[in-house]
Design an enzyme around this catalytic site. Structure first.
Site, PDB file in Angstrom:
ATOM      1  N   SER A   1      23.790 -58.558 -30.815  1.00 59.47           N
ATOM      2  CA  SER A   1      24.620 -59.483 -31.587  1.00 59.47           C
ATOM      3  C   SER A   1      25.214 -58.805 -32.822  1.00 59.47           C
ATOM      4  O   SER A   1      26.012 -59.400 -33.535  1.00 59.47           O
ATOM      5  CB  SER A   1      23.788 -60.699 -32.019  1.00 59.47           C
ATOM      6  OG  SER A   1      22.745 -60.305 -32.890  1.00 59.47           O
TER       7      SER A   1
ATOM      8  N   GLN B   1      28.943 -61.117 -40.145  1.00 60.68           N
ATOM      9  CA  GLN B   1      29.624 -60.720 -38.908  1.00 60.68           C
ATOM     10  C   GLN B   1      28.677 -60.641 -37.709  1.00 60.68           C
ATOM     11  O   GLN B   1      29.126 -60.437 -36.580  1.00 60.68           O
ATOM     12  CB  GLN B   1      30.324 -59.370 -39.100  1.00 60.68           C
ATOM     13  CG  GLN B   1      31.375 -59.377 -40.186  1.00 60.68           C
ATOM     14  CD  GLN B   1      32.413 -60.465 -39.972  1.00 60.68           C
ATOM     15  OE1 GLN B   1      32.940 -60.621 -38.884  1.00 60.68           O
ATOM     16  NE2 GLN B   1      32.682 -61.243 -41.008  1.00 60.68           N
ATOM     17  N   ASN B   2      27.371 -60.788 -37.951  1.00 63.07           N
ATOM     18  CA  ASN B   2      26.434 -60.768 -36.839  1.00 63.07           C
ATOM     19  C   ASN B   2      26.628 -62.054 -36.037  1.00 63.07           C
ATOM     20  O   ASN B   2      26.715 -63.142 -36.607  1.00 63.07           O
ATOM     21  CB  ASN B   2      24.996 -60.642 -37.347  1.00 63.07           C
ATOM     22  CG  ASN B   2      24.036 -60.314 -36.229  1.00 63.07           C
ATOM     23  OD1 ASN B   2      23.869 -61.078 -35.290  1.00 63.07           O
ATOM     24  ND2 ASN B   2      23.402 -59.159 -36.327  1.00 63.07           N
ATOM     25  N   GLN B   3      26.675 -61.933 -34.728  1.00 64.95           N
ATOM     26  CA  GLN B   3      26.962 -63.070 -33.852  1.00 64.95           C
ATOM     27  C   GLN B   3      25.710 -63.844 -33.409  1.00 64.95           C
ATOM     28  O   GLN B   3      25.817 -64.780 -32.624  1.00 64.95           O
ATOM     29  CB  GLN B   3      27.713 -62.570 -32.611  1.00 64.95           C
ATOM     30  CG  GLN B   3      29.054 -61.949 -32.920  1.00 64.95           C
ATOM     31  CD  GLN B   3      30.037 -62.970 -33.477  1.00 64.95           C
ATOM     32  OE1 GLN B   3      30.089 -64.107 -33.026  1.00 64.95           O
ATOM     33  NE2 GLN B   3      30.807 -62.571 -34.468  1.00 64.95           N
TER      34      GLN B   3
END
Length: 164
Positions: free
Chosen positions: A140, A39-41
């Site tokens: 992020s 889920q880290n962008q």
């Protein structure tokens, strides 16, 4: 409680932008990879910045190759810390990374970007006299949901000026 340590810096003499996080989270430490939490962008934001929208879907080694080609390095402001879980608010007994020493080995470096408020707070103190631009980025991390992804993307895109 166990002490968690950062990875080795991912930087090279042609690095023009160095992106600094705080300390790898649980998913990253377990995978032994930068920004491994699904889920880290990070990979999506960097992919947009360098015109490689597919970056997040590539194998890890191909992602790193794309960073090298673009002139982007990655590391953390902390060398180690005691931290249960992955939240920066839980960091205790922090040991700073030798950022000025790394920067001295990067002759093409134009900017250091801090991925999130904790990285910026610590990194700006450590690099106050650095001869490069210091840029604060919205985190992020999936834990930072206060800002929409479109706004994060807009802010991250500002780093493009340092890559050309």
């Amino acid at each position: 409680m166990t002490r968690k340590s950062a990875f080795a810096p991912f930087a090279f003499p042609d690095t023009r932008v160095l992106i600094l996080g705080s300390l790898p989270g649980e998913a990253s430490l377990k995978a032994a990879r930068y920004y491994a939490h699904p889920q880290n962008q990070f990979w999506r934001l960097v992919g947009g910045m360098i015109g490689r929208e597919e970056l997040a879907s590539l194998d890890y080694e191909d992602r790193l190759s794309a960073l090298i080609t673009a002139g982007i390095g990655v590391w953390d402001v902390l060398a180690s810390a005691v931290r249960p879980g992955s939240l920066d608010a839980a960091i205790r007994e922090a040991e700073h990374a030798p950022l000025t020493e790394l920067i001295a080995t990067l002759p093409q470096l134009r900017a250091v970007a801090f991925n999130g408020a904790t990285a910026a707070r610590i990194g700006r103190k450590l690099l106050a006299d650095a001869p490069v631009e210091l840029v604060d980025l919205p985190s992020s991390s999936p834990a930072y949901a206060a800002m929409p992804l479109a706004e994060k993307r807009r802010r991250w895109l500002e780093l493009r000026e340092f890559l050309s």
